[in-house]
Design a protein around this motif. Structure first.
Motif, PDB file in Angstrom:
ATOM      1  N   SER A  75       1.029  -0.926  -0.442  1.00 37.76           N
ATOM      2  CA  SER A  75      -0.078  -0.073   0.078  1.00 37.76           C
ATOM      3  C   SER A  75       0.147   0.871   0.250  1.00 37.76           C
ATOM      4  CB  SER A  75      -0.790   0.027   0.803  1.00 37.76           C
ATOM      5  OG  SER A  75      -1.522  -0.769   1.414  1.00 37.76           O
ATOM      6  N   VAL A  76       1.438   1.679   1.061  1.00 37.80           N
ATOM      7  CA  VAL A  76       2.575   2.538   1.622  1.00 37.80           C
ATOM      8  C   VAL A  76       3.203   3.044  -0.142  1.00 37.80           C
ATOM      9  CG1 VAL A  76       4.234   3.831   2.217  1.00 37.80           C
ATOM     10  CG2 VAL A  76       2.757   2.537   3.285  1.00 37.80           C
ATOM     11  N   PRO A  77       3.783   2.210  -0.862  1.00 40.92           N
ATOM     12  CA  PRO A  77       5.017   2.414  -1.867  1.00 40.92           C
ATOM     13  C   PRO A  77       4.145   2.270  -2.868  1.00 40.92           C
ATOM     14  CG  PRO A  77       4.734  -0.360  -1.146  1.00 40.92           C
ATOM     15  CD  PRO A  77       4.579   0.683  -0.161  1.00 40.92           C
ATOM     16  N   LEU A  78       2.732   1.686  -3.046  1.00 43.00           N
ATOM     17  CA  LEU A  78       2.248   2.705  -4.658  1.00 43.00           C
ATOM     18  C   LEU A  78       1.865   3.781  -4.601  1.00 43.00           C
ATOM     19  CD1 LEU A  78       0.658   0.832  -6.966  1.00 43.00           C
ATOM     20  CD2 LEU A  78      -1.245   0.462  -5.426  1.00 43.00           C
ATOM     21  N   LEU A  79       1.118   3.680  -3.079  1.00 44.80           N
ATOM     22  CA  LEU A  79       0.979   4.899  -2.832  1.00 44.80           C
ATOM     23  C   LEU A  79       1.690   6.377  -2.985  1.00 44.80           C
ATOM     24  CD1 LEU A  79      -1.120   5.436   0.629  1.00 44.80           C
ATOM     25  CD2 LEU A  79      -2.015   6.229  -1.420  1.00 44.80           C
ATOM     26  N   VAL A  80       3.324   6.296  -3.217  1.00 46.38           N
ATOM     27  CA  VAL A  80       4.042   7.156  -2.972  1.00 46.38           C
ATOM     28  C   VAL A  80       4.511   7.433  -4.547  1.00 46.38           C
ATOM     29  CG1 VAL A  80       6.519   7.929  -2.699  1.00 46.38           C
ATOM     30  CG2 VAL A  80       4.604   7.244  -0.703  1.00 46.38           C
ATOM     31  N   PHE A  81       4.657   6.403  -4.814  1.00 45.91           N
ATOM     32  CA  PHE A  81       5.114   6.069  -6.180  1.00 45.91           C
ATOM     33  C   PHE A  81       4.266   6.815  -7.239  1.00 45.91           C
ATOM     34  CE2 PHE A  81       8.650   2.370  -5.069  1.00 45.91           C
ATOM     35  CZ  PHE A  81       8.892   3.402  -4.424  1.00 45.91           C
ATOM     36  N   GLY A  82       3.140   5.477  -6.618  1.00 43.13           N
ATOM     37  CA  GLY A  82       1.799   6.239  -7.474  1.00 43.13           C
ATOM     38  C   GLY A  82       1.431   8.056  -8.260  1.00 43.13           C
ATOM     39  N   PHE A  83       1.541   8.243  -6.837  1.00 40.84           N
ATOM     40  CA  PHE A  83       0.992   9.800  -6.173  1.00 40.84           C
ATOM     41  C   PHE A  83       2.101   9.997  -7.276  1.00 40.84           C
ATOM     42  CE2 PHE A  83       1.922  14.397  -4.247  1.00 40.84           C
ATOM     43  CZ  PHE A  83       0.805  14.435  -4.685  1.00 40.84           C
ATOM     44  N   LEU A  84       3.641  10.487  -7.100  1.00 44.54           N
ATOM     45  CA  LEU A  84       5.007  11.104  -8.117  1.00 44.54           C
ATOM     46  C   LEU A  84       4.414  10.331  -9.696  1.00 44.54           C
ATOM     47  CD1 LEU A  84       7.530   9.954  -6.003  1.00 44.54           C
ATOM     48  CD2 LEU A  84       6.148  12.667  -6.097  1.00 44.54           C
ATOM     49  N   ALA A  85       4.525   9.590 -10.113  1.00 42.73           N
ATOM     50  CA  ALA A  85       4.592   9.337 -11.278  1.00 42.73           C
ATOM     51  C   ALA A  85       2.978   9.769 -12.245  1.00 42.73           C
ATOM     52  CB  ALA A  85       4.236   7.953 -11.232  1.00 42.73           C
TER      53      ALA A  85
END
Length: 201
Positions: A75-85
């Motif tokens: 959840s956390v890495p998907l939120l962070v990477f997805g938001f930035l991308a």
């Protein structure tokens, strides 16, 4: 474009990216609740390699997880990477995710060990990391390069650990293929600067 208009545009993009990723992660949790309530019926949507009938599962597999701990870890890495991308544009982001998910799913279907069942968002996560890691350099944007370096410093060790083939129960194949697909996506979806404007690919 005035400074105020630029700030509003940037703020709108950030809000759209945040809403998209919160909704995406919420969907993953909802699907896991449904999976548990149904006696893990959704686990069958994972990818079993080299079975022709399993090709239809290469997209659903990216949204299915094997337990709440699995969802929580992603959840956390998907939120962070997805938001930035997604800050680069929602349309481009959706197309990029589609490319990564399909490429990763096909790769897993081709090379994963026989009689295994692979599912989860980690292939996409590694793809988004790969995209962000090289995207700034590909587009030659100073801010993007800073983001790439920061992500490499903060998440690089975890990503390398995820590529190790020694972890039991973890698909390093999905991680590796996802990472490669993300790097490729950085070239496919790179933005070209024309004069003072930016054109999205």
């Amino acid at each position: 474009m005035s400074g105020t208009e630029w700030e509003w545009s940037r703020g709108d993009r950030a809000k759209a990216a945040a809403k998209l990723m919160v909704g995406w992660v919420a969907l993953l949790w909802l699907l896991e609740v449904v999976d548990v309530v149904s006696g893990h019926a959704l686990d069958s949507l994972g990818i079993i390699p080299r079975e022709p009938s399993e090709l239809i599962d290469i997209v659903p597999a990216a949204f299915i997880h094997f337990g709440f701990a699995h969802v929580a870890a992603n959840s956390v890495p998907l939120l962070v990477f997805g938001f930035l991308a997604a800050l680069g544009g929602i349309r481009r982001f959706v197309l990029m995710c589609a490319l990564i998910i399909v490429a990763d799913g096909l790769g897993v279907w081709l090379i994963a060990p026989a009689h295994t069942n692979t599912a989860g968002a980690s292939g996409l996560i590694f793809g988004l990391f790969g995209f962000l890691l090289v995207g700034g350099f590909v587009e030659r944007r100073p801010l993007g390069i800073v983001v790439s370096l920061l992500l490499g410093a903060v998440w690089g060790t975890s990503i390398l650990f995820g590529l190790a083939p020694t972890q039991s129960g973890v698909s390093w194949q999905a991680h590796l293929i996802g990472l490669a697909a993300g790097v490729g996506a950085a070239f496919v979806f790179r933005r070209r600067v024309v004069g003072r404007g930016v054109l999205q690919a």
